[in-house]
Design a protein around this motif. Structure first.
Motif, short mmCIF file in Angstrom:
data_model
loop_
_atom_site.label_atom_id
_atom_site.label_comp_id
_atom_site.label_asym_id
_atom_site.label_seq_id
_atom_site.Cartn_x
_atom_site.Cartn_y
_atom_site.Cartn_z
N GLU A 125 -5.01 -2.36 23.74
CA GLU A 125 -4.83 -1.81 22.40
C GLU A 125 -3.44 -2.12 21.89
OE1 GLU A 125 -5.43 2.37 22.15
OE2 GLU A 125 -7.61 2.14 22.33
N LYS A 126 -3.37 -2.96 20.90
CA LYS A 126 -2.09 -3.25 20.23
C LYS A 126 -0.94 -3.49 21.21
CE LYS A 126 -2.87 -1.06 15.75
NZ LYS A 126 -3.31 -2.36 15.24
N VAL A 127 -1.16 -4.41 22.14
CA VAL A 127 -0.14 -4.67 23.15
C VAL A 127 0.93 -5.61 22.60
CG1 VAL A 127 0.25 -5.94 25.28
CG2 VAL A 127 -1.53 -4.21 25.18
N SER A 128 2.19 -5.17 22.73
CA SER A 128 3.32 -6.02 22.34
C SER A 128 4.31 -6.07 23.49
CB SER A 128 4.05 -5.45 21.12
OG SER A 128 3.16 -5.30 20.05
N ILE A 129 5.01 -7.18 23.59
CA ILE A 129 6.10 -7.25 24.57
C ILE A 129 7.24 -8.08 23.99
CG2 ILE A 129 5.20 -9.27 25.83
CD1 ILE A 129 6.28 -7.83 28.40
N HIS A 130 8.46 -7.59 24.20
CA HIS A 130 9.66 -8.30 23.74
C HIS A 130 10.47 -8.68 24.95
CE1 HIS A 130 9.57 -5.68 19.81
NE2 HIS A 130 8.37 -6.02 20.23
N PHE A 131 10.99 -9.89 24.95
CA PHE A 131 12.00 -10.27 25.95
C PHE A 131 13.30 -10.45 25.19
CE2 PHE A 131 8.05 -12.00 27.87
CZ PHE A 131 8.04 -11.20 29.00
N GLY A 132 14.23 -9.51 25.37
CA GLY A 132 15.43 -9.54 24.54
C GLY A 132 14.99 -9.37 23.10
N GLY A 133 15.42 -10.25 22.22
CA GLY A 133 15.01 -10.16 20.83
C GLY A 133 13.75 -10.96 20.54
N ASN A 134 13.21 -11.54 21.59
CA ASN A 134 12.13 -12.49 21.47
C ASN A 134 10.78 -11.77 21.57
OD1 ASN A 134 10.73 -14.83 21.47
ND2 ASN A 134 11.91 -15.78 23.12
N VAL A 135 10.00 -11.82 20.51
CA VAL A 135 8.70 -11.16 20.55
C VAL A 135 7.67 -12.13 21.12
CG1 VAL A 135 6.92 -10.00 19.22
CG2 VAL A 135 9.32 -9.82 18.53
N ALA A 136 7.24 -11.88 22.36
CA ALA A 136 6.31 -12.80 23.01
C ALA A 136 4.87 -12.49 22.62
CB ALA A 136 6.49 -12.76 24.52
N LEU A 137 4.56 -11.21 22.44
CA LEU A 137 3.21 -10.82 22.04
C LEU A 137 3.34 -9.69 21.02
CD1 LEU A 137 1.36 -10.59 25.47
CD2 LEU A 137 0.93 -12.28 23.68
N GLN A 138 2.46 -9.72 20.02
CA GLN A 138 2.53 -8.67 19.02
C GLN A 138 1.16 -8.13 18.68
OE1 GLN A 138 4.73 -9.76 15.56
NE2 GLN A 138 4.61 -7.70 14.70
N ASP A 139 0.97 -6.84 18.94
CA ASP A 139 -0.25 -6.11 18.58
C ASP A 139 -1.53 -6.84 18.97
OD1 ASP A 139 1.25 -4.09 17.53
OD2 ASP A 139 1.32 -4.96 15.52
N VAL A 140 -1.59 -7.27 20.22
CA VAL A 140 -2.78 -8.00 20.66
C VAL A 140 -3.85 -7.01 21.14
CG1 VAL A 140 -3.68 -9.63 22.35
CG2 VAL A 140 -1.45 -10.03 21.27
N ASP A 141 -5.06 -7.15 20.61
CA ASP A 141 -6.22 -6.39 21.09
C ASP A 141 -7.09 -7.34 21.90
OD1 ASP A 141 -5.52 -4.03 19.82
OD2 ASP A 141 -6.44 -4.70 17.93
#
Lengths: 600, 290
Positions: A351-367
């Protein structure tokens, strides 16, 4: 029976020779050497367990040895404990102290432990010297019951050196049997797997931190027992007695040969003899130099140790594979059979998975939703975040926000081994086969979560454990036969060609009986023939109802296999639907710039 | 007293920081730590004494020559104890054992050449200054000043010079650095030399305050490592902060609680940081690529 005789004969002969040694009419000096040898064997076994199996190096074993010696000596001298009690108490004290010292191992390993043990060694020696009220300080601790002093009594009977020799060797034999039984089991395989790749071991359901810690404590306890035997042998202790011992113990294990049953015996024998030889040649004062040279060069010149010349690599199995036939290969019933009613909840839900590495958004709101029995493909160009997503699903990364649910339960942030134990099993994009394990042992690691016994239970002759081992071995052999890998069972897995290793990794995952199988680029690097074989295997698994989430760059292959497709681009989901819809979708085509998708 | 303890702590902390920086340089280029670092510290000191006593060189020359030999020993270490094991298996931690073995060899060679007696070492400056309520040896202040200069030079070298940037490039990605034309083998050699010099200079600075003998290095390895890990392995700022924390804590505990506990501080910090925050104060958590 004949097989058992052949297997145990060398050990029986060695045991017989050892039993007779004190009666051969030799100079009593040899009995003394024999006592030292027995003590060194325990030390070498203790180090082998640590370095050879869990891949951790202790550079401070002298500290645990000294702890055992002083604990047992002090209990006997100051509190009047009888020796049959002081020695076990020393073992317990050794276990408690290594247990505390090993706590950081929950988080780190490798060279950190090496430095931690050096520091602990230095501290222990300083404490011994600077706490004379307890230890006698630099003047030493006197009057420890010992055969040398003639005050060593066991249940009222005075023991001379000959008697003590047997005490030492009975304990050395027990240590040996303990170690072999401990490692010829799921524990030994798990430890060697951890040594090879902690990450992959954890992904196979192994609690890396706990096993490392357990091994460290066992190792420290054995060293403490050896120490108490040493203290009772000489009857007098000071810190100088432990100078250089840490290096010697490590050198013994390495020179003898890690993981070989004979290794500790050969290593101990050499290091009992080396000082004698050096004295003979008038080089008695160069002992430290020789130890240093041995440590510096043995791993370069003789990486497998001396035991490798006289014996084959021991198998880390509790049962002989010949006694565990692989039946039912064709239907594979034992391992893979799932039935789905069709109205079950999804196996996996993000559900709405996001992950940031530092300022880098690798995944945003993935269902993402994977339904029971389906094969779900996750595709997208390089850098879309596919592997990152798999790493979140399998617990290697924790998402910055969003939730993951597996098998109906919230699993956000759970570590990989817990998820694996619950039935989520993965393979790796860059192959993570365990080096130093055979193909069969590698695949049996997949069944690790089916072993319900505690780590230490592996040393006991339990029928239930035999059954677990038989079950795991049979499953592994069936899957290997199913994948056409039976002929490689006893090969060290990393010596096989790349494509075969990928199949071994797949076998290891299947044996785990996954509720969800995560395949991270399983076909990468396979040649055409292997690709066909791979597709055939996956189809058979699908027919048996296995649920699969697959990342793959061979688009035509993956679209043929998949029931549904999720397409990621720049960390966002841009498509969800059937393979046919994916082929027709404009956005998907655009992402692939009319390349592979259009031709598929 | 507090002021004196603080000055002593900062000075010793600077020494640990130098050794900790030495750990960092080889960690950057080779992902290894030299477990013989303390023995390099000892080697520079005893070689200086040897060149002065037996070759009758004046001190500055003896020290320069000793540092050159120590640096050369750093190169030898890479060749005999590190390269072979990394070639055999790049992932293995065998270098823990081989570098430790090399250290034991150095220590025992030193015992053969110098015996186990303790040698005096000349001070840079004699005399004492009064700082508020503390009487401080000028030597101590000189050591502190030199340490500060060295740390600054190290920072300038790594961050401002092309060679220093090459070290960082190799640290970041050795293959990519090689593809850019950086001679990675040369950079590795440079890092070994830096490691040896940092340890050697640290040894020369403390030699007048402690006694010079073959076993003087062992504890320094542990304390330098504690400093580096406390601050975060790979972080120069971390090594300096870690060194200062260990150095000051040691003096305070030694001064106010029990001198016998002084040497346990490094171990205690190491233990706590590994449990609480293994990546250290300034270290970043690195995710393994899978």
């Amino acid at each position: 029976m004949a097989k058992a005789v052949r297997r145990y004969l060398p050990f029986l002969l060695v045991a017989l020779a050892l039993m007779l040694l004190p009666w051969l009419g030799l100079n009593p000096f040899y009995t003394h050497l024999g006592i030292n040898l027995g003590i060194y064997v325990i030390l070498a076994i203790s180090m082998d367990l640590l370095v050879g199996f869990s891949g951790q190096t202790s550079l401070g074993h002298a500290a645990f040895y000294a702890l055992g010696a002083y604990a047992s000596g002090l209990l006997a001298v100051r509190l009047g404990f009888p020796v049959w009690l002081s020695i076990p108490c020393a073992a317990v004290i050794g276990a408690v102290i290594t247990g505390l010292l090993g706590m950081p191992l929950m988080r780190v390993s490798g060279f950190y432990l090496a430095m931690l043990t050096i520091a602990f060694d230095l501290l222990t020696m300083t404490l011994i010297d600077q706490w004379p009220a307890l230890t006698g300080g630099v003047n030493g601790l006197y009057n420890i019951p010992s055969p040398t002093m003639g005050n060593f009594f066991v249940l009222g009977a005075r023991l001379n050196h000959r008697g003590y020799y047997y005490v030492v060797w009975v304990l050395a034999a027990l240590a040996f049997i303990f170690q072999r039984r401990f490692v010829n089991s799921f524990m030994g395989r798990a430890l060697v797997a951890i040594e090879g790749s902690p990450l992959a071991a954890s992904a196979m359901g192994i609690n890396v931190a706990r096993y490392r810690w357990t091994t460290f404590v066992l190792s420290g306890t054995l060293a403490a027992i050896a120490g108490s035997l040493f203290g009772h042998n000489v009857g007098y202790l000071n810190s100088a007695a432990f100078h250089g011992v840490s290096n010697m113990v490590l050198a013994m294990a390495l020179v003898g040969g890690l993981r070989y049953p004979a290794g500790p015996f050969i290593g101990a024998l050499i290091f009992v003899l080396v000082p004698q030889w050096l004295n003979q040649w008038g080089l008695g004062d160069k002992q430290g130099l020789v130890y240093g040279l041995i440590l510096m060069s043995s791993l370069v010149l003789l990486p497998k140790g001396l035991a490798s010349f006289i014996s084959k690599r021991p198998q880390l199995l509790r049962l002989d594979p010949a006694d565990v036939p692989a039946d039912g290969v064709e239907n594979l019933e034992r391992v893979v059979s799932y039935s789905h009613s069709g109205d079950e909840p999804p196996v996996l839900r993000l559900e709405k998975v996001s992950i940031h590495f530092g300022g880098n958004v690798a995944l945003q709101d993935v269902d993402l939703e994977v339904r029971p029995g389906e094969t779900h493909a996750l595709i997208g160009p390089n850098g879309a975040g596919k592997t990152t997503l798999i790493n979140i699903i399998s617990g290697i990364y924790t998402p910055t926000s969003g939730e993951t649910y597996f098998d109906g339960e919230r699993t956000t942030g759970l570590p990989p081994h817990v998820l694996t134990q619950r039935g989520m099993v993965r393979t790796f994009q860059n192959l993570k086969i365990f080096p130093n394990l055979t193909v069969l042992e590698n695949v049996m690691i997949g069944a690790h979560p089916t072993f319900k016994h505690a780590a230490l239970a592996s040393v006991l002759p339990l029928k239930a454990l035999d059954e677990e081992e038989r079950e795991a071995m049979a499953a592994a052999r069936e899957v290997l036969a199913f994948l056409g890998l039976s002929e490689h069972e006893n090969t060290i897995a990393t010596e096989l060609p790349y494509g075969t290793q990928k199949m071994v990794e797949l076998a290891r995952a299947i044996v785990a009986k996954p509720k969800l199988l995560l395949l991270d680029e399983p076909a990468a690097g396979l040649h055409n023939e292997e690709l066909d074989r791979f597709e055939e295997v996956i189809r058979k698994l699908q027919q048996r109802g296995l649920t699969i989430l697959i990342i793959e760059h061979h688009l035509d292959l993956v679209l043929r296999l998949a029931d549904r497709v999720t397409v990621l681009n720049f960390g966002k989901r841009i498509f969800l639907g059937s393979p046919d819809e994916a082929r027709a979708d404009e956005q998907v085509k655009e992402v692939y710039i009319g390349g592979a998708a259009a031709t598929a | 007293m507090l002021l004196l303890f603080l000055i002593l702590g900062i000075t010793w902390g600077g020494i640990y920081a130098l050794v900790g920086l030495g750990f960092n340089t080889t960690f950057w280029t080779l992902r290894i730590l030299n477990f013989a670092q303390g023995e390099y510290l000892m080697a520079a000191v005893l070689l200086s004494i040897g060149f002065n006593r037996w070759v009758h060189l004046p001190w500055p020359l003896a020290i320069a020559l000793a540092l050159a030999v120590t640096a050369a020993l750093g190169l030898v270490l890479e060749r005999v104890a590190i390269r072979p094991v990394l070639q055999h298996d790049p992932r293995s931690h065998s270098w823990v054992v081989t570098t430790l073995g090399a250290g034991i060899v150095l220590q025992n060679l030193a015992v053969l050449l110098f015996g186990t007696s303790e040698y005096p070492f000349p001070k840079l400056m004699e005399g004492i200054v009064q700082l508020l309520d503390a009487r401080v040896e000028k030597q101590l202040l000189a050591v502190f000043a030199i340490t500060v200069v060295l740390v600054l030079l190290f920072d300038i070298f790594v961050n401002r010079t092309l060679m220093g940037k090459a070290i960082k490039a190799v640290a970041f990605d050795r293959m990519a650095a090689e593809a850019q034309g950086i001679n990675s083998r040369g950079i590795v050699a440079l890092s070994m030399i830096l490691m040896a010099l940092l340890a050697g200079i640290a040894g020369l600075l403390i030699a007048p305050m402690v006694s010079a003998h073959p076993y003087m290095g062992t504890l320094m390895t542990v304390k330098g490592f504690s400093a580096a890990v406390l601050g975060g392995l790979g972080s120069p700022v971390g090594a300096i902060v870690g060194g200062l924390v260990v150095g000051i804590a040691e003096q305070l505990v030694g001064g106010y609680i029990n001198p016998g506990l002084k040497d346990a501080i490094g171990l205690i910090f190491l233990f706590i940081i590994l449990i609480a925050r293994p990546q250290g104060i300034f270290g970043k958590k690195v995710a393994e690529r899978v």
